[in-house]
Design a protein around this motif. Structure first.
Motif, PDB file in Angstrom:
ATOM      1  N   THR A  88      -6.943  -4.896   5.507  1.00 46.67           N
ATOM      2  CA  THR A  88      -5.671  -5.064   4.817  1.00 46.67           C
ATOM      3  C   THR A  88      -5.922  -5.296   3.344  1.00 46.67           C
ATOM      4  N   THR A  89      -4.869  -5.125   2.557  1.00 47.22           N
ATOM      5  CA  THR A  89      -4.938  -5.485   1.131  1.00 47.22           C
ATOM      6  C   THR A  89      -4.088  -6.730   0.870  1.00 47.22           C
ATOM      7  N   TYR A  90      -3.512  -7.268   1.922  1.00 40.21           N
ATOM      8  CA  TYR A  90      -2.670  -8.463   1.878  1.00 40.21           C
ATOM      9  C   TYR A  90      -1.321  -8.235   1.199  1.00 40.21           C
ATOM     10  N   ARG A  91      -1.250  -7.297   0.293  1.00 40.64           N
ATOM     11  CA  ARG A  91      -0.004  -7.086  -0.443  1.00 40.64           C
ATOM     12  C   ARG A  91       0.112  -5.612  -0.837  1.00 40.64           C
ATOM     13  N   ALA A  92       1.317  -5.196  -1.092  1.00 39.99           N
ATOM     14  CA  ALA A  92       1.543  -3.817  -1.529  1.00 39.99           C
ATOM     15  C   ALA A  92       1.136  -3.654  -2.986  1.00 39.99           C
ATOM     16  N   GLY A  93       0.822  -2.405  -3.358  1.00 37.66           N
ATOM     17  CA  GLY A  93       0.520  -2.098  -4.759  1.00 37.66           C
ATOM     18  C   GLY A  93      -0.928  -2.279  -5.151  1.00 37.66           C
ATOM     19  N   SER A  94      -1.865  -2.236  -4.217  1.00 39.61           N
ATOM     20  CA  SER A  94      -3.282  -2.387  -4.567  1.00 39.61           C
ATOM     21  C   SER A  94      -3.776  -1.163  -5.330  1.00 39.61           C
ATOM     22  N   ASP A  95      -4.608  -1.411  -6.346  1.00 37.74           N
ATOM     23  CA  ASP A  95      -5.068  -0.325  -7.208  1.00 37.74           C
ATOM     24  C   ASP A  95      -6.572  -0.095  -7.153  1.00 37.74           C
ATOM     25  N   LYS A  96      -7.268  -0.669  -6.191  1.00 34.89           N
ATOM     26  CA  LYS A  96      -8.713  -0.434  -6.073  1.00 34.89           C
ATOM     27  C   LYS A  96      -9.149  -0.655  -4.632  1.00 34.89           C
ATOM     28  N   MET A  97     -10.211   0.029  -4.252  1.00 37.69           N
ATOM     29  CA  MET A  97     -10.717  -0.060  -2.890  1.00 37.69           C
ATOM     30  C   MET A  97     -11.194  -1.467  -2.568  1.00 37.69           C
ATOM     31  N   GLN A  98     -11.654  -2.165  -3.600  1.00 43.99           N
ATOM     32  CA  GLN A  98     -12.157  -3.520  -3.380  1.00 43.99           C
ATOM     33  C   GLN A  98     -11.084  -4.465  -2.850  1.00 43.99           C
ATOM     34  N   GLN A 120       4.210   8.804  -5.909  1.00 41.44           N
ATOM     35  CA  GLN A 120       5.492   9.468  -5.702  1.00 41.44           C
ATOM     36  C   GLN A 120       5.192  10.872  -5.185  1.00 41.44           C
ATOM     37  N   ASP A 121       5.667  11.165  -3.975  1.00 43.53           N
ATOM     38  CA  ASP A 121       5.390  12.472  -3.372  1.00 43.53           C
ATOM     39  C   ASP A 121       6.592  13.404  -3.414  1.00 43.53           C
ATOM     40  N   LEU A 122       7.647  13.010  -4.142  1.00 46.34           N
ATOM     41  CA  LEU A 122       8.828  13.859  -4.297  1.00 46.34           C
ATOM     42  C   LEU A 122       9.069  14.158  -5.772  1.00 46.34           C
ATOM     43  N   THR A 123       9.875  15.167  -6.051  1.00 49.73           N
ATOM     44  CA  THR A 123      10.248  15.500  -7.431  1.00 49.73           C
ATOM     45  C   THR A 123      11.594  14.859  -7.770  1.00 49.73           C
ATOM     46  N   GLY A 124      11.848  14.715  -9.063  1.00 51.11           N
ATOM     47  CA  GLY A 124      13.146  14.234  -9.518  1.00 51.11           C
ATOM     48  C   GLY A 124      13.438  12.796  -9.169  1.00 51.11           C
ATOM     49  N   GLN A 125      12.432  11.933  -9.208  1.00 46.56           N
ATOM     50  CA  GLN A 125      12.607  10.549  -8.785  1.00 46.56           C
ATOM     51  C   GLN A 125      12.723   9.593  -9.971  1.00 46.56           C
ATOM     52  N   THR A 126      13.370   8.453  -9.713  1.00 47.22           N
ATOM     53  CA  THR A 126      13.608   7.465 -10.765  1.00 47.22           C
ATOM     54  C   THR A 126      12.604   6.314 -10.730  1.00 47.22           C
ATOM     55  N   ASN A 127      11.761   6.269  -9.727  1.00 50.13           N
ATOM     56  CA  ASN A 127      10.736   5.226  -9.664  1.00 50.13           C
ATOM     57  C   ASN A 127       9.616   5.684  -8.742  1.00 50.13           C
ATOM     58  N   CYS A 128       8.569   4.909  -8.706  1.00 50.81           N
ATOM     59  CA  CYS A 128       7.440   5.180  -7.819  1.00 50.81           C
ATOM     60  C   CYS A 128       7.404   4.126  -6.719  1.00 50.81           C
ATOM     61  N   SER A 129       6.792   4.465  -5.627  1.00 53.80           N
ATOM     62  CA  SER A 129       6.673   3.543  -4.499  1.00 53.80           C
ATOM     63  C   SER A 129       5.315   2.868  -4.526  1.00 53.80           C
ATOM     64  N   LEU A 130       5.306   1.573  -4.252  1.00 49.41           N
ATOM     65  CA  LEU A 130       4.040   0.847  -4.187  1.00 49.41           C
ATOM     66  C   LEU A 130       3.262   1.290  -2.959  1.00 49.41           C
ATOM     67  N   CYS A 131       1.949   1.350  -3.110  1.00 44.94           N
ATOM     68  CA  CYS A 131       1.102   1.619  -1.952  1.00 44.94           C
ATOM     69  C   CYS A 131       1.328   0.504  -0.935  1.00 44.94           C
ATOM     70  N   ALA A 132       1.498   0.864   0.310  1.00 42.22           N
ATOM     71  CA  ALA A 132       1.745  -0.117   1.354  1.00 42.22           C
ATOM     72  C   ALA A 132       0.509  -0.982   1.586  1.00 42.22           C
ATOM     73  N   LYS A 133       0.718  -2.133   2.183  1.00 44.05           N
ATOM     74  CA  LYS A 133      -0.420  -2.961   2.557  1.00 44.05           C
ATOM     75  C   LYS A 133      -1.365  -2.150   3.433  1.00 44.05           C
ATOM     76  N   GLY A 134      -2.637  -2.306   3.160  1.00 41.46           N
ATOM     77  CA  GLY A 134      -3.625  -1.535   3.903  1.00 41.46           C
ATOM     78  C   GLY A 134      -3.976  -0.221   3.245  1.00 41.46           C
ATOM     79  N   SER A 135      -3.505  -0.009   2.029  1.00 41.68           N
ATOM     80  CA  SER A 135      -3.833   1.204   1.279  1.00 41.68           C
ATOM     81  C   SER A 135      -3.926   0.866  -0.201  1.00 41.68           C
ATOM     82  N   TYR A 136      -4.440   1.804  -0.987  1.00 46.71           N
ATOM     83  CA  TYR A 136      -4.630   1.566  -2.410  1.00 46.71           C
ATOM     84  C   TYR A 136      -4.622   2.897  -3.152  1.00 46.71           C
ATOM     85  N   GLN A 137      -4.468   2.852  -4.460  1.00 44.98           N
ATOM     86  CA  GLN A 137      -4.566   4.032  -5.305  1.00 44.98           C
ATOM     87  C   GLN A 137      -5.066   3.609  -6.675  1.00 44.98           C
ATOM     88  N   ALA A 138      -6.231   4.116  -7.059  1.00 47.49           N
ATOM     89  CA  ALA A 138      -6.856   3.721  -8.321  1.00 47.49           C
ATOM     90  C   ALA A 138      -6.410   4.593  -9.491  1.00 47.49           C
TER      91      ALA A 138
END
Length: 414
Positions: free
Chosen positions: A247-257, A212-230
């Protein structure tokens, strides 16, 4: 001749037996004149040798007073008073002849007025915390009073707040929080955090695989396909090594692997360079090429169609100094496309004709330029070389191929 009696102004009158009349006095009983009682004193009887001071709660504002007057409501006096004093703000007198004013109890006031007859109970949203308050104070932001006569305002619970003069508290809206009781405002959730419901006392950190790169938000955004956040509580996601071939095939990847794609390592004596997509390279030293993931082609830049080498996944190839070559992941010729059900499927091998069966010239069907029409090749038409679709669905890099279609293809398997 008989001497005349002193005049009325002298205070001696035959009606009173030749003595000082009420309101006057003479210190010497045989005095031929009397003095008027001064303001604040009185004399009710004749023949008085001294005047009496007005009692507390009474006053006399003129000379020669026979009786003192009682102070009115909302006022008071001490002894010997020439006037009555109005009750100070925060006190009141409901009876005439009061010697003192009553102090307002906590939770009430005289609303800032002097000479009050009674104290007024504080209204809701206000309070008076001490006795003798001139006015009731409004409840500050973060507190409230929902009853009259409040001594102290109540603090809003953590997770809620109020404006000033409030009779109740409001829950913090989603996207904000209040971590302590009595918070004057709800604070917006910071970057990397969120709150999805009202009344939060803290914000939750974005889980791994989201941001989430904004303040005052009600949810977080999934990492797009092709990206990740551990990490948790992140404000951005990390891209895979190459957003075209990985690619990561799907959104929301949590590891570089989770990043899947072709990689070839070119190791010279002093450095190692990793390639993830087609590249033209001039080797300035003897180099060992290793296909870390996926199968790769090394084409001779001068004769790319007729002279090439296949480097299988996990295998290596030695290249001499001075060679000019084109490195190319073989996946560029193995088109993964969507079936009607949404699954991915590889087009394996080379196709040497277009959709109409015309022979391809200068190489098989390819789509290195990411043409929206999908894989194509050059054919002869009307004596000219023209591009023609091969009828293979457009290559989609980020669709995971279904098993068993990809059983033998290791470079895009989870």
């Amino acid at each position: 001749l008989q001497e005349p009696w002193p005049t009325q102004s002298s205070g001696i009158n035959a009606e009173y037996g030749g003595k000082c009349q009420p309101g006057y006095f003479a210190e010497d009983a045989g005095s031929a004149s009397c003095s008027a009682c001064s303001p604040g004193t009185f004399s009710a009887n004749n023949g008085t040798t001294e005047c009496t001071g007005c009692a507390a709660g009474q006053y006399s504002d003129t000379n020669a007073t026979v009786t003192c007057s009682a102070c009115g409501t909302g006022s008071y006096s001490e002894g010997n008073a020439t006037i009555c004093n109005l009750c100070r703000p925060g006190s009141a007198s409901a009876k005439k002849g009061s010697a003192t004013c009553s102090i307002c109890s906590a939770g009430s006031s005289t609303e800032g007025t002097r000479g009050a007859v009674s104290c007024t109970t504080c209204t809701m949203g206000t309070h008076a915390s001490v006795e003798g308050s001139a006015t009731c104070s409004i409840c500050h932001s973060g507190s409230f009073s929902n009853a009259t006569g409040t001594v102290n305002c109540s603090l809003c619970d953590a997770g809620s707040t109020s404006e000033s003069n409030a009779t109740s508290c409001s829950l913090c809206v989603p996207g904000s929080y209040a971590d302590t009781a009595g918070s004057p405002t709800c604070a917006p959730c910071g970057k990397g955090t969120y709150s999805g419901k009202a009344g939060c006392t803290k914000c939750d950190r974005c889980s791994a695989g989201s941001y989430q790169d904004l303040t005052g938000q009600t949810n977080c955004s999934l990492c797009a396909k092709g990206s990740y956040q551990a990490q948790e509580g992140s404000t951005s996601c990390t891209d895979c090594p190459n957003n075209r071939t990985f690619t990561t095939y799907r959104a929301g990847s949590d590891k570089m692997q989770d990043c899947q794609g072709p990689m070839l390592s070119a190791a010279e004596e002093k450095q190692t360079v990793n390639y993830t997509d087609t590249a033209t390279v001039e080797f300035t030293a003897s180099t060992s090429l290793t296909a870390s993931t996926g199968d790769w082609l090394l084409r001779n830049q001068e004769t790319p169609v007729s002279e090439y080498y296949v480097i299988k996944q996990g295998r290596s190839l030695k290249v001499s100094k001075g060679m000019k070559g084109i490195l190319e992941p073989i996946m560029a010729n193995m088109f993964c496309y969507k079936e009607p059900e949404g699954h991915g499927k590889y087009f394996v091998g080379y196709q040497n004709t277009d959709i109409a069966g015309n022979a391809c010239i200068e190489g098989p069907c390819r789509n290195e330029d990411s043409n929206p029409a999908g894989p194509h090749c050059l054919i002869k038409s009307g004596g000219k070389s023209v591009s023609s679709s091969c009828g293979i669905p457009q290559c989609i890099w980020d669709v995971e191929c279904s098993i068993p279609s990809c059983t033998n293809q290791n470079y895009f398997k989870n």
